[in-house]
Scaffold this active site. Structure first.
Site, PDB file in Angstrom:
ATOM      1  N   GLU A 136       0.645  -0.952   0.353  1.00  0.00           N
ATOM      2  CA  GLU A 136       0.044  -0.051   0.139  1.00  0.00           C
ATOM      3  C   GLU A 136       0.855   1.559  -0.146  1.00  0.00           C
ATOM      4  O   GLU A 136       1.936   1.630   1.199  1.00  0.00           O
ATOM      5  CB  GLU A 136      -1.025   0.401   1.217  1.00  0.00           C
ATOM      6  CG  GLU A 136      -1.690   1.129   1.081  1.00  0.00           C
ATOM      7  CD  GLU A 136      -2.597   2.124   1.961  1.00  0.00           C
ATOM      8  OE1 GLU A 136      -1.633   2.272   3.175  1.00  0.00           O
ATOM      9  OE2 GLU A 136      -3.316   1.927   2.356  1.00  0.00           O
ATOM     10  N   CYS A 188      -2.041   8.368   4.289  1.00  0.00           N
ATOM     11  CA  CYS A 188      -2.215   8.197   2.298  1.00  0.00           C
ATOM     12  C   CYS A 188      -3.522   8.822   2.332  1.00  0.00           C
ATOM     13  O   CYS A 188      -4.126   8.619   1.378  1.00  0.00           O
ATOM     14  CB  CYS A 188      -1.513   6.626   2.962  1.00  0.00           C
ATOM     15  SG  CYS A 188      -3.180   5.419   3.223  1.00  0.00           S
TER      16      CYS A 188
END
Length: 483
Positions: A250, A284
């Site tokens: 990720e 994020c």
């Protein structure tokens, strides 16, 4: 106050580094030392990999779903009783207590979710020809290396570790040095659970990258899970290629929030300000670009400026703080340099952030910045600036909104703000993102898969698919004949 001490956990034993090296753990709110962490390297990494390999190959852990479920459930119960861990998370990471408490609760919930799935990994059985039978099994992939970031160190640890253990893997955890203390404390509760064989769980801390490199390159590590920057993710893919190990990555994001003319601008602005400053903008999926219909642009400029200005920046331990410090002084320098360059190049500065003085001068603080800009090719519209920085853009119609939002190498998350349900679904479907929220942002659940399109990563985390990176599928055939 007693200093904390984070050590390595290798083959069931808590131990210092072989050469005795340590590093300081720092409170980002004050710059003060709160403890020490063992500073490991390749030797400790190899010992941990060997312990995990031995545990996988010689214990019943990979074949014992009921044992794995009970271990996970007992771990969750132990963490729930440790009400002090949220304060430790805030002390080491800097995030406000409200966020720390939410992170602990979410992590415990996720452990229990995967404990349930530990006993539900079915294959299938079929007769492919007369008397010929084919069965498929889902088996644990083997040894898993987990490289965990500092921004949400508990929940991002659990979303990789819980499915790995539920699947039957053995693990080596490599935490970020900035949050080694909370990682060690959380894993200490797991290590004490009866029924967990020695070597199933290993922890190796470091200040450099030798441990991480060993996990990536070792042929004895079958799965590598990493959360972090796009550039490091690319290096991991290249370094892992010779071993062909499974990768779960990720990576970065540049979340767009599309605000249509029928949205409540004042209420939306308040929610977007919170979404942009979660973990001080160090998430994020944080709101990075706000795209608003041209007819509401001036209204959004005022509302979002006011909402960001109203956020109280201060120590995370202070209940009145709405945003804490960044993780460390280096992060402040990196983000501030990018922000200063954006301030020079943008069309309009709506809110000029910076480093506060006075009582906060000793900490790693940076107040929010908001700019308006038309050209979505600008570096600050394209590159992930990992801090409290927001760009406001405008669009004239639905087609332009989607085009602007999809103008990025990333594809992690986005949000759509409108009272029109049909429009919300149309736009959500058109956006190239792994997660799209409607009239909300940053809502994540153990049950729902998340992950990125394009350069935001590989694989999925959370949900049933989160098990997939830690499982292999085996086909077994036998011709038994016909009675």
């Amino acid at each position: 106050m007693q200093l904390l001490d984070a050590r390595h956990l290798i083959d069931g034993h808590w131990q210092p580094s072989n050469d005795g090296r340590t590093a300081a753990s720092i409170d980002p709110a004050t710059g003060e030392t709160i403890g020490t962490l063992a500073d490991g390297g390749r030797a400790e990494a190899r010992a941990a990999i060997a312990a995990a390999r031995h545990a996988f190959d010689t214990t019943a852990w990979p074949q014992s779903p009921r044992v794995r479920q009970q271990v996970l459930l007992q771990w969750a119960d132990r963490l729930e009783r440790r009400t002090d861990l949220a304060a430790l998370l805030t002390r080491e990471n800097g995030k406000v207590l409200r966020e720390a408490r939410g992170e602990m609760a979410g992590a415990i919930s996720e452990i229990r979710y995967y404990a349930g799935l530990a006993r539900h990994m079915p294959g299938h059985f079929m007769e492919v020809e007369p008397g010929a039978f084919a069965a498929t099994l889902r088996e644990p992939a083997g040894v898993a290396g987990l490289i965990i970031p500092w921004n949400a160190p508990v929940v991002l640890l659990i979303r990789a570790l819980a499915p790995a253990l539920a699947a039957g893997c053995t693990v080596i955890v490599k935490p970020a040095m900035q949050t080694a203390q909370i990682t060690a404390a959380v894993l200490h509760e797991l290590a004490q659970v009866p029924g967990l064989p020695s070597g199933v769980l290993n922890l190796v801390c470091e200040t450099g990258s030798d441990v991480a490199r060993e996990l990536v390159a070792s042929p004895d590590v079958d799965v590598l899970s990493f959360t972090g920057s796009n550039l490091v993710g690319q290096h991991i893919m290249a370094a892992a290629a010779p071993t062909m190990k499974k990768l779960s990555l990720e990576l970065g994001g540049k979340s767009c929030c599309l605000v249509f003319p029928d949205a409540d601008i004042e209420a939306t602005a308040r929610q977007l300000a919170a979404a942009a400053t979660i973990i001080s903008g160090q998430q994020c999926t944080a709101a990075r670009r706000v795209l608003v219909h041209a007819s509401r642009l001036d209204e959004m400029k005022r509302a979002l400026t006011q909402a960001l200005s109203a956020i109280v920046v201060g120590p995370g331990a202070d209940e009145s703080s709405g945003m804490g410090p960044l993780i460390d002084a280096q992060a402040v320098r990196t983000v501030d340099e990018a922000v200063q360059r954006a301030l020079d190049e943008c069309d309009e500065v709506l809110l000029r952030g910076g480093r506060p003085q006075g009582a906060l001068a000793g900490g790693s603080y940076l107040t929010p910045t908001l700019v308006a800009h038309r050209d979505s090719s600008a570096f600050f519209c394209q590159e992930e600036i990992f801090g409290p920085f927001v760009v406001l853009e405008s669009f004239d119609d639905e087609r332009e909104a989607v085009r602007r939002a999809n103008h990025t190498v990333y594809g992690l998350s986005a949000s759509v703000w409108t009272a029109d349900g049909d429009r919300a679904l149309r736009v959500a479907r058109a956006l190239r993102n792994g997660t799209v929220w409607i009239n909300d942002h940053n809502r994540l659940f153990a049950e729902a898969e998340t992950g990125g399109y394009r350069q935001s990563g590989l694989g999925r985390l959370h949900g049933y698919e989160g098990l997939g990176d830690f499982l292999e599928t085996k086909h077994i055939y036998r011709s038994a004949g016909v009675a």
